[in-house]
Motif scaffolding. Structure first.
Motif, PDB file in Angstrom:
ATOM      1  N   ASP A 190      44.060  38.726  37.034  1.00  0.00           N
ATOM      2  CA  ASP A 190      42.680  38.410  37.421  1.00  0.00           C
ATOM      3  C   ASP A 190      42.611  37.947  38.877  1.00  0.00           C
ATOM      4  O   ASP A 190      41.690  38.322  39.621  1.00  0.00           O
ATOM      5  CB  ASP A 190      42.114  37.321  36.499  1.00  0.00           C
ATOM      6  CG  ASP A 190      41.813  37.839  35.093  1.00  0.00           C
ATOM      7  OD1 ASP A 190      41.687  39.070  34.926  1.00  0.00           O
ATOM      8  OD2 ASP A 190      41.703  37.007  34.176  1.00  0.00           O
ATOM      9  N   LYS A 197      40.564  39.724  41.944  1.00  0.00           N
ATOM     10  CA  LYS A 197      39.578  38.953  42.712  1.00  0.00           C
ATOM     11  C   LYS A 197      39.859  39.005  44.208  1.00  0.00           C
ATOM     12  O   LYS A 197      38.919  39.099  45.022  1.00  0.00           O
ATOM     13  CB  LYS A 197      39.581  37.502  42.221  1.00  0.00           C
ATOM     14  CG  LYS A 197      38.572  36.614  42.946  1.00  0.00           C
ATOM     15  CD  LYS A 197      38.584  35.194  42.387  1.00  0.00           C
ATOM     16  CE  LYS A 197      37.575  34.311  43.127  1.00  0.00           C
ATOM     17  NZ  LYS A 197      37.573  32.917  42.591  1.00  0.00           N
ATOM     18  N   HIS A 198      41.132  38.972  44.587  1.00  0.00           N
ATOM     19  CA  HIS A 198      41.498  38.884  46.000  1.00  0.00           C
ATOM     20  C   HIS A 198      42.097  40.187  46.544  1.00  0.00           C
ATOM     21  O   HIS A 198      42.616  40.196  47.661  1.00  0.00           O
ATOM     22  CB  HIS A 198      42.493  37.743  46.209  1.00  0.00           C
ATOM     23  CG  HIS A 198      41.933  36.394  45.860  1.00  0.00           C
ATOM     24  ND1 HIS A 198      41.118  35.674  46.704  1.00  0.00           N
ATOM     25  CD2 HIS A 198      42.045  35.643  44.718  1.00  0.00           C
ATOM     26  CE1 HIS A 198      40.774  34.532  46.127  1.00  0.00           C
ATOM     27  NE2 HIS A 198      41.330  34.483  44.925  1.00  0.00           N
TER      28      HIS A 198
END
Length: 396
Positions: free
Chosen positions: A189, A193-194
């Motif tokens: 996750d 996200k990054h």
């Protein structure tokens, strides 16, 4: 002769150095037992030998496509479909001369100078050196106080605008830890996200014990597939270290770039070894299960012997074939008037006095420890652990 700054920065492989020193002593006639290398002592599977022999008879001794023979690439796809229900096409698979150059190529195709790569320590000795070779920065996240599994909050805080990759190795070398579902899902996750590339090194995925279970990160987070490069091979579970065959799976674009990188670096992996790997994947399942059963017995044996020793502590390994031993309580003590100052001097004294070789923890970025492998025979484990116990009892 001018030596480049890159070469001057590079440290030699501590694992290979330990093995070399142990072999040198053995050539001198010393009764050395080496727990240094992660190398199964079993014969390669009969199906691998058969395919290799047939390939030689058929004259398949020439260049292959740089990315690997089509038959092996297809079989790797079949393996991942049958074992993990993951679908890959042949253009998403790259065959390399072992897992190590594939890791190098993955980093070479994703890391620019100054980019940061998350590494969970203790970590395999080559990760950091490979990152440095591409002038990247290894951001070390210690797991020693969290059961050798990454703490997600620490990982979150370590991420910056320069973070490009994270190296995940489960089952883990050197600790034998097996990452749980929550941790792997959390790491995936964070990667999504990054926009961080996941290099998922699961070379020990067939070697888990007891109630432990290896989790394929993409089964837990399918959305991370476009960011994930899987690294695997036949060396460990199939006892084929010397054949030097690894494979990478990932998005077609990055696999093509890695293939181009490999074309300039090594060209194809050995043609005969590729056919041997095909034979292993097609016909060695019973061999893998039999070797797993023996590794499990050896794990239980070495754990039982280590529990009876003074001054050391360890967490029971759940995968791979290593035990990570804390030797900090030996620091400052003496053996034959030699003071143990760190994990390196501990391993040197053990090797030179008892002819038992282990790898210092500093090589894995966490000093004060030692890694021992239980890929040796049961007889060697018993003898080697007896010598280790004697050494510990002689410390003053």
């Amino acid at each position: 002769m001018h030596i480049s700054e890159r070469a001057r920065r590079m440290e030699p492989s501590a694992t290979l150095a330990v093995v070399a020193k142990a072999k040198a002593l053995k050539r001198e006639g010393k009764p050395v037992i080496s727990f240094g290398a992660g190398e199964p002592d079993f014969q390669s599977p009969a199906s691998a030998l058969e395919y290799a022999h047939t390939a030689m008879e058929k004259g398949q001794t020439h260049y292959t496509p740089a990315s690997g023979i089509p038959e092996l690439k297809e079989e790797v796809c079949n393996y991942y479909k049958s074992h993990f229900n993951l679908s890959y096409e042949s253009n998403q698979v790259l065959i390399g001369a072992g897992a190590k150059p594939l890791l190098y190529e993955a980093l070479g195709c994703t890391v620019d100078p100054g980019d940061e790569v998350l590494v969970f320590t203790p970590a395999w000795v080559s990760y950091v050196e490979q990152i440095r070779l591409f002038e990247g920065k290894a951001v070390l996240i210690d797991t020693s106080d969290t059961g050798f599994v990454p703490d997600l909050e620490r990982v979150r805080k370590a991420i910056t605008s320069k973070t490009r990759c994270m190296m995940i190795n489960s089952p883990n070398n050197p600790t034998g830890a097996v990452y749980d579902e929550k941790t792997l899902k959390g790491l995936a996750d964070l990667a999504i996200k990054h926009n961080i590339v996941i290099i998922y090194d699961e070379i020990y995925e067939r070697l888990v014990y007891g109630e432990a279970k290896h989790h394929q990160i993409l089964n837990l987070c399918p959305e991370a597939k476009d960011l994930t490069i899987i690294i695997n091979g036949v060396s460990k579970a199939f006892a084929m270290t010397g054949w030097r065959i690894g494979y990478a799976l990932g998005p077609a674009e990055i696999i093509a770039k890695m293939g181009s990188f490999q074309g300039h670096l090594t060209s194809n992996a050995c043609s005969i070894a590729q056919w041997a790997a095909l034979g292993a994947l097609r016909g060695a399942e019973k061999d893998v299960q039999a070797m797993h059963g023996e590794f499990s017995k050896r794990r239980d044996l070495i754990i039982s012997l280590l529990k009876d020793m003074p001054l050391i502590s360890f967490q029971e390994p759940r995968g791979a074939f290593y035990v990570w031993i804390d030797v900090k309580n030996t620091l400052g003590k003496k053996h034959d008037n030699r003071t143990i100052t760190d994990d390196g001097s501990f391993c040197t004294a053990l090797l030179e006095s008892k002819y038992v070789a282990g790898v210092p923890g500093a090589a894995f970025m966490v000093p004060g420890n030692m890694r021992v492998s239980y890929s040796n025979s049961s007889e060697e484990i018993r003898d080697g652990m007896k010598r280790l116990k004697e050494f510990l009892e002689e410390l003053k």
